[in-house]
Design a protein around this motif. Structure first.
Motif, PDB file in Angstrom:
ATOM      1  N   ALA A 142      44.712  50.589  -8.583  1.00  0.00           N
ATOM      2  CA  ALA A 142      45.457  50.028  -7.343  1.00  0.00           C
ATOM      3  C   ALA A 142      46.496  49.257  -7.803  1.00  0.00           C
ATOM      4  O   ALA A 142      46.850  48.614  -8.766  1.00  0.00           O
ATOM      5  CB  ALA A 142      44.207  49.293  -6.528  1.00  0.00           C
ATOM      6  N   ALA A 143      47.463  49.039  -6.583  1.00  0.00           N
ATOM      7  CA  ALA A 143      48.695  48.393  -6.997  1.00  0.00           C
ATOM      8  C   ALA A 143      48.351  46.998  -6.964  1.00  0.00           C
ATOM      9  O   ALA A 143      49.197  46.145  -7.660  1.00  0.00           O
ATOM     10  CB  ALA A 143      49.526  48.700  -5.841  1.00  0.00           C
ATOM     11  N   LYS A 144      47.575  46.217  -6.224  1.00  0.00           N
ATOM     12  CA  LYS A 144      47.183  44.811  -6.441  1.00  0.00           C
ATOM     13  C   LYS A 144      46.376  44.564  -7.565  1.00  0.00           C
ATOM     14  O   LYS A 144      45.773  45.372  -8.090  1.00  0.00           O
ATOM     15  CB  LYS A 144      46.061  44.791  -5.223  1.00  0.00           C
ATOM     16  CG  LYS A 144      46.637  44.712  -3.972  1.00  0.00           C
ATOM     17  CD  LYS A 144      47.869  43.754  -3.609  1.00  0.00           C
ATOM     18  CE  LYS A 144      48.443  43.649  -2.066  1.00  0.00           C
ATOM     19  NZ  LYS A 144      49.513  42.824  -2.004  1.00  0.00           N
ATOM     20  N   SER A 145      46.859  43.519  -8.116  1.00  0.00           N
ATOM     21  CA  SER A 145      45.932  43.120  -9.250  1.00  0.00           C
ATOM     22  C   SER A 145      44.540  43.124  -9.221  1.00  0.00           C
ATOM     23  O   SER A 145      44.126  42.798  -8.262  1.00  0.00           O
ATOM     24  CB  SER A 145      46.525  41.617  -9.671  1.00  0.00           C
ATOM     25  OG  SER A 145      47.957  41.362  -9.612  1.00  0.00           O
ATOM     26  N   SER A 146      43.771  43.340 -10.504  1.00  0.00           N
ATOM     27  CA  SER A 146      42.436  43.696 -10.221  1.00  0.00           C
ATOM     28  C   SER A 146      41.475  42.598  -9.975  1.00  0.00           C
ATOM     29  O   SER A 146      40.600  42.282  -9.019  1.00  0.00           O
ATOM     30  CB  SER A 146      41.833  44.172 -11.667  1.00  0.00           C
ATOM     31  OG  SER A 146      42.356  43.459 -12.875  1.00  0.00           O
ATOM     32  N   TRP A 147      42.343  41.189 -10.513  1.00  0.00           N
ATOM     33  CA  TRP A 147      41.577  40.064 -10.249  1.00  0.00           C
ATOM     34  C   TRP A 147      41.640  39.458  -8.826  1.00  0.00           C
ATOM     35  O   TRP A 147      40.638  38.891  -8.185  1.00  0.00           O
ATOM     36  CB  TRP A 147      42.116  38.646 -11.060  1.00  0.00           C
ATOM     37  CG  TRP A 147      43.456  38.313 -10.780  1.00  0.00           C
ATOM     38  CD1 TRP A 147      44.664  38.877 -11.378  1.00  0.00           C
ATOM     39  CD2 TRP A 147      43.933  37.385  -9.805  1.00  0.00           C
ATOM     40  NE1 TRP A 147      45.765  38.229 -10.677  1.00  0.00           N
ATOM     41  CE2 TRP A 147      45.420  37.144  -9.834  1.00  0.00           C
ATOM     42  CE3 TRP A 147      43.267  36.714  -9.047  1.00  0.00           C
ATOM     43  CZ2 TRP A 147      45.957  36.554  -8.992  1.00  0.00           C
ATOM     44  CZ3 TRP A 147      44.005  35.548  -8.117  1.00  0.00           C
ATOM     45  CH2 TRP A 147      45.314  35.529  -8.143  1.00  0.00           C
ATOM     46  N   ARG A 148      42.696  39.994  -8.090  1.00  0.00           N
ATOM     47  CA  ARG A 148      42.849  39.625  -6.451  1.00  0.00           C
ATOM     48  C   ARG A 148      41.600  40.494  -5.782  1.00  0.00           C
ATOM     49  O   ARG A 148      41.154  39.929  -4.796  1.00  0.00           O
ATOM     50  CB  ARG A 148      44.371  40.134  -6.089  1.00  0.00           C
ATOM     51  CG  ARG A 148      45.296  39.223  -6.741  1.00  0.00           C
ATOM     52  CD  ARG A 148      46.520  39.459  -6.110  1.00  0.00           C
ATOM     53  NE  ARG A 148      47.649  38.235  -6.349  1.00  0.00           N
ATOM     54  CZ  ARG A 148      49.038  38.392  -6.135  1.00  0.00           C
ATOM     55  NH1 ARG A 148      49.403  39.209  -5.265  1.00  0.00           N
ATOM     56  NH2 ARG A 148      49.957  37.777  -6.657  1.00  0.00           N
ATOM     57  N   VAL A 149      41.509  41.703  -6.194  1.00  0.00           N
ATOM     58  CA  VAL A 149      40.607  42.550  -5.529  1.00  0.00           C
ATOM     59  C   VAL A 149      39.229  42.055  -5.914  1.00  0.00           C
ATOM     60  O   VAL A 149      38.394  41.896  -4.589  1.00  0.00           O
ATOM     61  CB  VAL A 149      40.502  44.139  -5.821  1.00  0.00           C
ATOM     62  CG1 VAL A 149      39.482  44.913  -5.269  1.00  0.00           C
ATOM     63  CG2 VAL A 149      42.183  44.543  -5.871  1.00  0.00           C
ATOM     64  N   GLU A 150      38.847  41.477  -7.108  1.00  0.00           N
ATOM     65  CA  GLU A 150      37.787  41.172  -7.296  1.00  0.00           C
ATOM     66  C   GLU A 150      37.562  39.745  -6.603  1.00  0.00           C
ATOM     67  O   GLU A 150      36.502  39.316  -5.961  1.00  0.00           O
ATOM     68  CB  GLU A 150      37.670  40.841  -8.891  1.00  0.00           C
ATOM     69  CG  GLU A 150      36.512  40.820  -9.788  1.00  0.00           C
ATOM     70  CD  GLU A 150      35.880  42.299  -9.582  1.00  0.00           C
ATOM     71  OE1 GLU A 150      34.689  42.228  -9.573  1.00  0.00           O
ATOM     72  OE2 GLU A 150      36.671  43.233  -9.886  1.00  0.00           O
ATOM     73  N   LEU A 151      38.437  38.714  -6.529  1.00  0.00           N
ATOM     74  CA  LEU A 151      38.394  37.617  -5.810  1.00  0.00           C
ATOM     75  C   LEU A 151      38.293  37.567  -4.309  1.00  0.00           C
ATOM     76  O   LEU A 151      37.439  36.918  -3.834  1.00  0.00           O
ATOM     77  CB  LEU A 151      39.828  36.646  -5.998  1.00  0.00           C
ATOM     78  CG  LEU A 151      39.788  35.235  -5.588  1.00  0.00           C
ATOM     79  CD1 LEU A 151      38.270  34.563  -6.032  1.00  0.00           C
ATOM     80  CD2 LEU A 151      41.026  34.531  -5.761  1.00  0.00           C
ATOM     81  N   ALA A 152      38.756  38.493  -3.738  1.00  0.00           N
ATOM     82  CA  ALA A 152      38.775  38.908  -2.283  1.00  0.00           C
ATOM     83  C   ALA A 152      36.984  39.345  -2.227  1.00  0.00           C
ATOM     84  O   ALA A 152      36.638  38.701  -1.195  1.00  0.00           O
ATOM     85  CB  ALA A 152      39.405  40.152  -1.963  1.00  0.00           C
ATOM     86  N   GLN A 153      36.610  40.105  -2.850  1.00  0.00           N
ATOM     87  CA  GLN A 153      35.297  40.441  -2.424  1.00  0.00           C
ATOM     88  C   GLN A 153      34.242  39.595  -2.896  1.00  0.00           C
ATOM     89  O   GLN A 153      33.299  38.957  -2.136  1.00  0.00           O
ATOM     90  CB  GLN A 153      34.732  41.661  -3.605  1.00  0.00           C
ATOM     91  CG  GLN A 153      33.362  42.362  -3.413  1.00  0.00           C
ATOM     92  CD  GLN A 153      32.917  43.276  -4.419  1.00  0.00           C
ATOM     93  OE1 GLN A 153      33.308  42.943  -5.720  1.00  0.00           O
ATOM     94  NE2 GLN A 153      32.414  44.213  -4.087  1.00  0.00           N
ATOM     95  N   LEU A 154      34.634  38.692  -4.114  1.00  0.00           N
ATOM     96  CA  LEU A 154      33.566  37.363  -4.172  1.00  0.00           C
ATOM     97  C   LEU A 154      33.761  36.532  -3.050  1.00  0.00           C
ATOM     98  O   LEU A 154      32.942  35.718  -2.563  1.00  0.00           O
ATOM     99  CB  LEU A 154      33.942  36.764  -5.706  1.00  0.00           C
ATOM    100  CG  LEU A 154      33.175  35.698  -6.178  1.00  0.00           C
ATOM    101  CD1 LEU A 154      31.780  35.790  -6.056  1.00  0.00           C
ATOM    102  CD2 LEU A 154      33.739  35.286  -7.517  1.00  0.00           C
ATOM    103  N   SER A 155      34.957  35.974  -2.673  1.00  0.00           N
ATOM    104  CA  SER A 155      35.205  35.185  -1.528  1.00  0.00           C
ATOM    105  C   SER A 155      34.320  35.730  -0.176  1.00  0.00           C
ATOM    106  O   SER A 155      34.200  34.732   0.505  1.00  0.00           O
ATOM    107  CB  SER A 155      36.638  34.975  -1.311  1.00  0.00           C
ATOM    108  OG  SER A 155      37.305  34.543  -2.620  1.00  0.00           O
TER     109      SER A 155
END
Length: 430
Positions: free
Chosen positions: A81-94
């Protein structure tokens, strides 16, 4: 980042669990007892206790949610994905954390709402609430990290939830609150103690660090089937490692979670004599203490001597000492009456001396315990509460309850006989 988070919140299966989370919070809040209503520190501590159950539930939910991507087979798509993996991960965790924090916040607001009418709106204790928030965050971060190592539908989430619950039950509670442990939760909030800023900061940092670590490392844990996937640790992961390290150091060096408060500038005292002085947060008990003061003043003059003032623990500062001050246990003033009875008995008895033998000591001790039990019932006025069981060893509590219903002259004669035993106990030095 924001739209990813909103999408995760909307599609999270936890939206169906939110009513259950709220129900658990309110059940724990009002189901244990309701003595905390009207006392700000007790209300804040009571509002924090549901975190003990919400934390493990969020650990299991975070593990389940984190494993969902591997179950659905979209790991590779997310990695590209274009978005950084940690941002996707953080969104799900948040998104997962949001539902737990929302339920917890609703419970805290409810506790505040029912406390305001009795305690007044001028004070709120945030320390215990933040402690519960730290616990929920820590459990959620750990659950997400472990969930990203698997695609298990039930096993790992259940292990996370139960493991977190068992750990908290054995090691979680702060020393000095009826248990011992590392201080992630408290059982009560007495007015004379407060949550120390630095230890609380350590726990909050640990929660934030684990969230950052879970977001930064999550996409690198089992990123594809059969491949560990550690091409490089993103800044979020490095930040998480640093925050966790700092938090652990603070955790060890910051000292106890709970500290004794400074002496109140304006304690509340009864108008009647002897005075009974309490913390301002204990204002709802002042009318009851007014009645207790009147009952102390009505004790047989000449036989019973009273100090001029009785103090709730910590009001004068110095070390807490049962028998010098008193505390209010779970909304019951029975323990306060017991402490006052001990003080009255000390003031009315001759100075202590070592008895000549064990038999003389036992005889004197029995007389003193009977006097303290009698004084306690007289001071309390309404008898021993149903929630309080037992009494001093060797004392017939039923006989004491009958005695206080007898005429005053009969009670004076009974007490005089026991003080005679105390006075005539032979001392070893004689």
């Amino acid at each position: 980042m924001w739209w990813i988070y909103r999408t995760e919140v909307r599609r999270s299966a936890l939206r169906w669990a939110l009513p259950a989370f709220v129900a658990v919070d309110l059940l724990v809040l009002f189901g244990r007892s309701r003595h905390w209503i009207g006392v700000w520190p007790e209300a804040s501590a009571a509002a924090q206790i549901p975190a003990f159950y919400l934390g493990p539930a969020l650990a299991g939910a975070a593990a389940w949610s984190a494993a969902s991507r591997r179950r659905s087979g979209v790991v590779e798509q997310l990695a590209a994905a274009a978005k950084s993996s940690w941002r996707v991960e953080l969104a799900q965790l948040s998104a997962t954390l949001t539902y737990g924090v929302l339920a917890y916040t609703l419970g805290a607001l409810t506790a505040a709402g029912v406390t305001v009418p009795e305690a007044g709106p001028e004070f709120w204790w945030p320390g215990y609430i933040l402690l519960g928030l730290a616990l929920i965050t820590i459990c959620t971060g750990v659950g997400h990290l472990l969930g990203r190592t698997t695609k298990s539908l039930f096993a790992v989430p259940v292990i996370c939830a139960l493991g977190c619950l068992v750990f908290l039950g054995v090691f979680g509670f702060a020393p000095g609150t009826g248990s011992s442990g590392i201080g992630l939760a408290v059982l009560s909030g007495y007015p004379y103690t407060t949550v120390s800023a630095l230890p609380l900061t350590a726990r909050l940092l640990l929660g934030i660090g684990l969230i950052a670590l879970a977001a930064g490392v999550g996409s690198h844990l089992r990123s594809a089937s059969g491949r560990p996937g550690w091409p490089g640790l993103p800044l979020a992961g490095l930040s998480g490692v640093g925050l966790v390290a700092i938090a652990v150091v603070l955790f060890v060096t910051a000292g106890p979670l709970l500290a004794q408060r400074e002496v109140p500038a304006d304690p509340l005292c009864t108008h009647s004599k002897p005075q009974i002085c309490v913390w301002p947060e204990s204002q709802k008990f002042v009318p009851e203490f007014e009645a207790m003061s009147a009952r102390i003043a009505a004790l047989p003059p000449g036989l019973i001597k009273s100090p001029d003032v009785f103090y709730e623990d910590g009001v004068r500062g110095g070390p807490l000492d049962m028998g010098r001050g008193f505390y209010i246990f779970e909304g019951q003033t029975w323990d306060a009456a017991t402490s006052m009875a001990i003080r009255l008995n000390e003031a009315s008895s001759p100075p202590y001396c070592d008895p000549v033998d064990e038999a003389a000591n036992d005889h004197r001790l029995k007389a003193q315990l009977e006097l303290i039990s009698w004084l306690t019932v007289r001071i309390a006025g309404n008898g021993q509460p149903a929630a309080i069981h037992g009494g001093p060893p060797g004392v017939d509590q039923k006989a004491i309850r009958v005695l206080v219903t007898r005429p005053e002259a009969e009670q004076v004669a009974w007490a005089t006989a026991r003080y005679k035993v105390v006075r005539e106990t032979p001392c070893a030095s004689e």
